[in-house]
Design a protein around this motif. Sequence first.
Motif, short mmCIF file in Angstrom:
data_model
loop_
_atom_site.label_atom_id
_atom_site.label_comp_id
_atom_site.label_asym_id
_atom_site.label_seq_id
_atom_site.Cartn_x
_atom_site.Cartn_y
_atom_site.Cartn_z
N LYS A 280 13.72 -7.35 -8.91
CA LYS A 280 14.49 -8.59 -8.78
C LYS A 280 15.97 -8.29 -8.97
O LYS A 280 16.37 -7.27 -9.53
CB LYS A 280 14.02 -9.62 -9.79
CG LYS A 280 14.21 -9.24 -11.25
CD LYS A 280 13.65 -10.33 -12.15
CE LYS A 280 13.75 -9.93 -13.62
NZ LYS A 280 13.17 -10.96 -14.50
N ASP B 101 21.89 -18.45 -12.23
CA ASP B 101 21.99 -17.20 -12.97
C ASP B 101 20.83 -17.01 -13.94
O ASP B 101 20.93 -16.34 -14.94
CB ASP B 101 23.32 -17.11 -13.72
CG ASP B 101 23.47 -18.21 -14.75
OD1 ASP B 101 22.62 -19.13 -14.77
OD2 ASP B 101 24.43 -18.17 -15.54
N THR B 102 19.69 -17.66 -13.63
CA THR B 102 18.49 -17.51 -14.46
C THR B 102 17.51 -16.58 -13.77
O THR B 102 17.73 -16.12 -12.65
CB THR B 102 17.81 -18.87 -14.70
OG1 THR B 102 17.16 -19.28 -13.49
CG2 THR B 102 18.83 -19.91 -15.12
N ASP B 103 16.38 -16.31 -14.42
CA ASP B 103 15.32 -15.49 -13.84
C ASP B 103 14.19 -16.34 -13.28
O ASP B 103 13.12 -15.82 -12.94
CB ASP B 103 14.76 -14.53 -14.90
CG ASP B 103 15.75 -13.44 -15.26
OD1 ASP B 103 16.56 -13.07 -14.37
OD2 ASP B 103 15.75 -12.98 -16.41
N GLU B 104 14.39 -17.66 -13.17
CA GLU B 104 13.36 -18.56 -12.66
C GLU B 104 13.36 -18.56 -11.13
O GLU B 104 14.41 -18.66 -10.49
CB GLU B 104 13.59 -19.97 -13.17
CG GLU B 104 13.49 -20.12 -14.68
CD GLU B 104 12.11 -19.80 -15.20
OE1 GLU B 104 11.12 -20.17 -14.52
OE2 GLU B 104 12.00 -19.16 -16.26
N THR B 105 12.18 -18.45 -10.54
CA THR B 105 12.07 -18.51 -9.09
C THR B 105 12.03 -19.96 -8.62
O THR B 105 11.55 -20.85 -9.33
CB THR B 105 10.81 -17.78 -8.59
OG1 THR B 105 9.66 -18.37 -9.19
CG2 THR B 105 10.88 -16.31 -8.93
N ARG C 134 20.42 -13.89 -4.73
CA ARG C 134 19.61 -13.40 -5.85
C ARG C 134 18.14 -13.69 -5.57
O ARG C 134 17.74 -14.85 -5.41
CB ARG C 134 20.05 -14.04 -7.16
CG ARG C 134 21.45 -13.62 -7.59
CD ARG C 134 21.78 -14.08 -9.00
NE ARG C 134 20.89 -13.46 -9.96
CZ ARG C 134 19.92 -14.11 -10.61
NH1 ARG C 134 19.70 -15.38 -10.39
NH2 ARG C 134 19.17 -13.47 -11.49
N THR D 110 7.74 -5.97 -9.46
CA THR D 110 8.60 -6.55 -10.50
C THR D 110 10.07 -6.52 -10.10
O THR D 110 10.93 -6.95 -10.88
CB THR D 110 8.43 -5.79 -11.82
OG1 THR D 110 8.86 -4.43 -11.65
CG2 THR D 110 6.97 -5.80 -12.29
N LYS E 44 13.78 -12.29 -6.07
CA LYS E 44 12.73 -11.50 -6.72
C LYS E 44 11.72 -11.10 -5.66
O LYS E 44 11.34 -11.91 -4.81
CB LYS E 44 12.03 -12.32 -7.80
CG LYS E 44 10.91 -11.58 -8.52
CD LYS E 44 10.21 -12.50 -9.52
CE LYS E 44 9.14 -11.74 -10.30
NZ LYS E 44 8.11 -11.13 -9.42
N ASN F 180 19.87 -8.52 -10.27
CA ASN F 180 20.51 -8.58 -11.57
C ASN F 180 21.06 -9.98 -11.79
O ASN F 180 21.81 -10.50 -10.97
CB ASN F 180 21.65 -7.54 -11.60
CG ASN F 180 22.28 -7.39 -12.96
OD1 ASN F 180 22.40 -8.35 -13.72
ND2 ASN F 180 22.71 -6.17 -13.25
N ARG F 181 20.72 -10.63 -12.90
CA ARG F 181 21.11 -12.02 -13.14
C ARG F 181 22.62 -12.19 -13.31
O ARG F 181 23.16 -13.28 -13.14
CB ARG F 181 20.40 -12.58 -14.36
CG ARG F 181 20.74 -11.86 -15.66
CD ARG F 181 20.06 -12.51 -16.84
NE ARG F 181 20.55 -13.87 -17.04
CZ ARG F 181 20.06 -14.69 -17.96
NH1 ARG F 181 19.05 -14.32 -18.72
NH2 ARG F 181 20.56 -15.89 -18.11
N LEU G 115 15.93 -16.81 -6.58
CA LEU G 115 16.09 -17.12 -8.00
C LEU G 115 17.06 -18.28 -8.17
O LEU G 115 18.00 -18.46 -7.38
CB LEU G 115 16.61 -15.89 -8.75
CG LEU G 115 15.64 -14.70 -8.82
CD1 LEU G 115 16.32 -13.50 -9.46
CD2 LEU G 115 14.38 -15.06 -9.59
#
Length: 217
Positions: A91, A145-149, A105, A89, A107, A93-94, A142
């Motif tokens: 990843k 500034d999102t959490d989407e790969t 950035r 898990t 993950k 920091n956004r 990533l």
Amino acid sequence: MRKLMVATLLAGATVAAPALAQEAGPTFTGPRVEGILGYDHTGAGSSVDNDNGSDDQKIDGLLYGVGAGYDVNLGSAVVGVEGEWTNSTSKSNRRDLTDNFGFGRVKQGRDLYVGARAGILADPATLVYVKGGYTNTKLKVLAGDTDETTDTAFKLDGWRIGAGVERAINAKTFAKVEYRYSKYEDAHINFADGSTSSEFGIDTDRHQIVGSVGWRF
């Protein structure tokens, strides 16, 4: 006749009892499978000076996966081969868009490991061992500034060493705790369009503390 039958049954039980007791003991030999869960830390290696307190120097998270192996008991020592598939898990920091971690950035993606281990029996139910082998892992990039790969990822090649203690619960099941250190020194990029970059050098460290529960065939 009844007395003869009882005597025969008692004699058979007496002969069988040591054999059953022997079968019930741990063997530390043969094929095994296990589930893996633990702590995962990936960061800049020792040759990278990133001690400025403001950069995203590391990623931490929960490691999970499965492993399999085959062991041979040599008496007081055990040797074997093993492989793992794990994911994490961890990843970036956004809020931190720049870093000296070296990859932007990212993950943590899947990790593949194959190697060997060797150990000594501290007692009939406890194995103390060291291990080492090859590891290949993926860092998924990533998006902004999102959490989407994205469909772009780094693939890292390196080596792993570690040490642990395995304890037999009974003849078939076991539990173990283990520390592993991985060093990644080569990488390439898989781009979203399917192309691949040339290989380049990196300096990335990975530390893991894991627990496993498994079953031996």
